[in-house]
Design a protein around this motif. Structure first.
Motif, mmCIF file in Angstrom:
data_model
loop_
_atom_site.group_PDB
_atom_site.id
_atom_site.type_symbol
_atom_site.label_atom_id
_atom_site.label_comp_id
_atom_site.label_asym_id
_atom_site.label_seq_id
_atom_site.Cartn_x
_atom_site.Cartn_y
_atom_site.Cartn_z
ATOM 1 N N ALA A 174 0.814 -1.218 0.000
ATOM 2 C CA ALA A 174 0.000 0.000 0.000
ATOM 3 C C ALA A 174 0.846 1.265 0.000
ATOM 4 O O ALA A 174 0.509 2.245 -0.672
ATOM 5 N N SER A 175 1.945 1.260 0.743
ATOM 6 C CA SER A 175 2.678 2.511 0.930
ATOM 7 C C SER A 175 4.184 2.395 0.745
ATOM 8 O O SER A 175 4.902 3.377 0.936
ATOM 9 N N MET A 202 -6.120 -4.521 -6.621
ATOM 10 C CA MET A 202 -5.034 -3.762 -7.223
ATOM 11 C C MET A 202 -5.268 -3.701 -8.724
ATOM 12 O O MET A 202 -6.005 -4.525 -9.275
ATOM 13 N N ILE A 230 -6.115 5.688 -8.435
ATOM 14 C CA ILE A 230 -5.071 5.641 -7.409
ATOM 15 C C ILE A 230 -5.627 6.077 -6.055
ATOM 16 O O ILE A 230 -5.283 5.510 -5.016
ATOM 17 N N ARG A 276 -3.354 -0.394 -4.677
ATOM 18 C CA ARG A 276 -2.254 0.235 -5.406
ATOM 19 C C ARG A 276 -2.503 0.098 -6.903
ATOM 20 O O ARG A 276 -3.088 -0.894 -7.352
ATOM 21 N N VAL A 334 -0.406 -0.121 -10.411
ATOM 22 C CA VAL A 334 0.936 -0.329 -10.944
ATOM 23 C C VAL A 334 0.882 -0.301 -12.462
ATOM 24 O O VAL A 334 -0.162 -0.508 -13.075
#
Length: 295
Positions: free
Chosen positions: A11-12, A211, A227, A234, A236
Motif C-alpha cells: 500500500a505505501s 489492485m 489511485i 495500489r 501499478v
C-alpha cells in the motif's frame, strides 16, 4: 512478513513490483534475451529449469534486496520451486519482497476489440496452493486492442468477477486489463476503460480492495481517481514493450503510479555476465525504475 505487513508494504512502500512471471509461451523469448539460445535446452523441463536459474539469480542478487523492490510476480512453476533452498515465496519475503502469483491461463481469440482470459478451470486449485505457499496476491492479464465499448466492458467485468473469487480465497487480486500500446485509439479507449473500472469499484462491497496493473496512459495522470479510490490498494504500470528508458520517462509523468516491469527490469541482464556485472546491471535498472515510481 504476515498478511498485515505485506498489505502495508504494498500500500505505501516506496519502490516497485518486479514481474518475473514469464510462462510457457514467453519463456523462449525471455531466455534468448538473457543470452540462452534455443539449442541450450530441450523440452519444457529444461526450458523452465533455465528460466528458474535466471530468476533465482535475480532474486538472490544483492541489489534485489536493497528495499526498492517491494513485490514480485511469479509463474506457478517458480512458486513451486526453491531459491537458496527455500520455497520461492519464503525466499522473497526474507528479502522484504511481497510475492504474487500469475493465475490466468492465457488469452482467448480477439472479439469486440479485446482478448478476454481463457476459462480459468485451474483457478480454484491454484488459489488453494497459493494460499498454502504463503502468497499475498495474484495477477491476471487480458488485452484491449481497440476502443470498443462492449469489448472493454466485457474485459473489465471478467476481471472483477474473477477478482472477487480471488478475494474469497483470501488473496489480493491484481487486475490487469492491458491496453495495447500500439493501438491508435488508445487515448479514447483508456477513458472508456477508466469509466468501466470506476463503475465496478463503486459496486464492490465495503471491506474489499483490489489492485490494478495498467498500461501507462496516453494522458498523464488519467488514473489519478483510481489511485485515490478507497477500494484500490495500489495502481501499478506495465512496461508494455517499452524499453526501460521509455517506460520510466512515461511513468514519471503519472503521480502515484508505480512500476511493475518485466522487460524494463531484465532487458540488459545476460547469462555470461559475472556476478558483479550482473548485480551492477540489475541495480542500475532497479534504481531507475524506483526513481520513476517515486513521482
Amino acid at each position: 512478513m504476515n498478511t498485515a505487513d505485506m498489505t502495508a508494504r504494498i500500500a505505501s512502500g516506496k519502490g516497485f513490483i518486479a514481474a518475473l512471471d514469464q510462462s510457457g509461451g514467453s519463456t523462449p523469448k525471455a531466455l534468448r534475451g538473457y543470452g540462452v539460445l534455443d539449442d541450450e535446452w530441450s523440452g519444457d523441463e529444461e526450458m523452465f529449469g533455465k528460466i528458474h536459474e535466471m530468476r533465482s539469480r535475480v532474486i538472490t542478487a544483492p541489489s534485489f534486496a536493497n528495499g526498492k523492490v517491494i513485490g514480485a510476480i511469479l509463474f506457478e512453476r517458480t512458486m513451486d520451486s526453491k531459491v537458496d533452498g527455500k520455497p520461492t515465496a519464503d525466499a522473497l519475503k526474507d528479502r522484504g519482497v511481497v510475492p504474487f502469483i500469475k493465475v490466468d491461463q492465457g488469452l482467448a481469440d480477439e472479439a469486440d476489440g479485446v482478448q478476454l482470459m481463457k476459462p480459468l478451470d485451474k483457478l480454484p486449485a491454484l488459489l488453494e496452493k497459493s494460499v498454502a505457499n504463503g502468497m499475498f496476491g495474484t495477477k491476471m492479464r487480458s488485452v484491449i486492442k481497440s476502443a470498443n465499448p462492449a469489448g472493454i466492458a466485457a474485459i473489465v467485468a471478467q476481471q472483477f468477477e474473477v477478482g472477487n473469487q480471488i478475494i474469497d480465497a483470501g488473496l489480493m487480486p491484481m487486475l490487469e486489463p492491458e491496453y495495447d500500446i500500439t493501438a491508435e485509439d488508445r487515448a479514447k479507449g483508456e477513458e472508456i476503460l477508466k469509466s468501466e473500472i470506476v463503475k465496478h469499484l463503486d459496486a464492490l462491497p465495503d471491506g474489499r480492495q483490489i489492485m490494478l496493473k495498467l498500461s501507462i496512459p496516453v494522458t498523464a495522470n488519467l488514473y489519478k481517481d483510481l489511485i485515490d479510490h478507497p477500494k484500490v490498494l495500489r495502481v501499478v504500470a506495465l512496461s508494455g514493450g517499452y524499453s526501460t528508458e521509455e517506460a520510466c520517462a512515461k511513468l514519471e509523468k503519472n503521480h502515484g503510479m508505480i512500476a511493475s516491469f518485466s522487460r524494463g527490469l531484465l532487458q540488459d541482464l545476460r547469462a555470461d555476465q559475472s556476478d558483479a556485472e550482473f548485480d551492477a546491471t540489475l541495480g542500475k535498472a532497479i534504481d531507475s525504475i524506483c526513481a520513476a515510481s517515486s513521482s
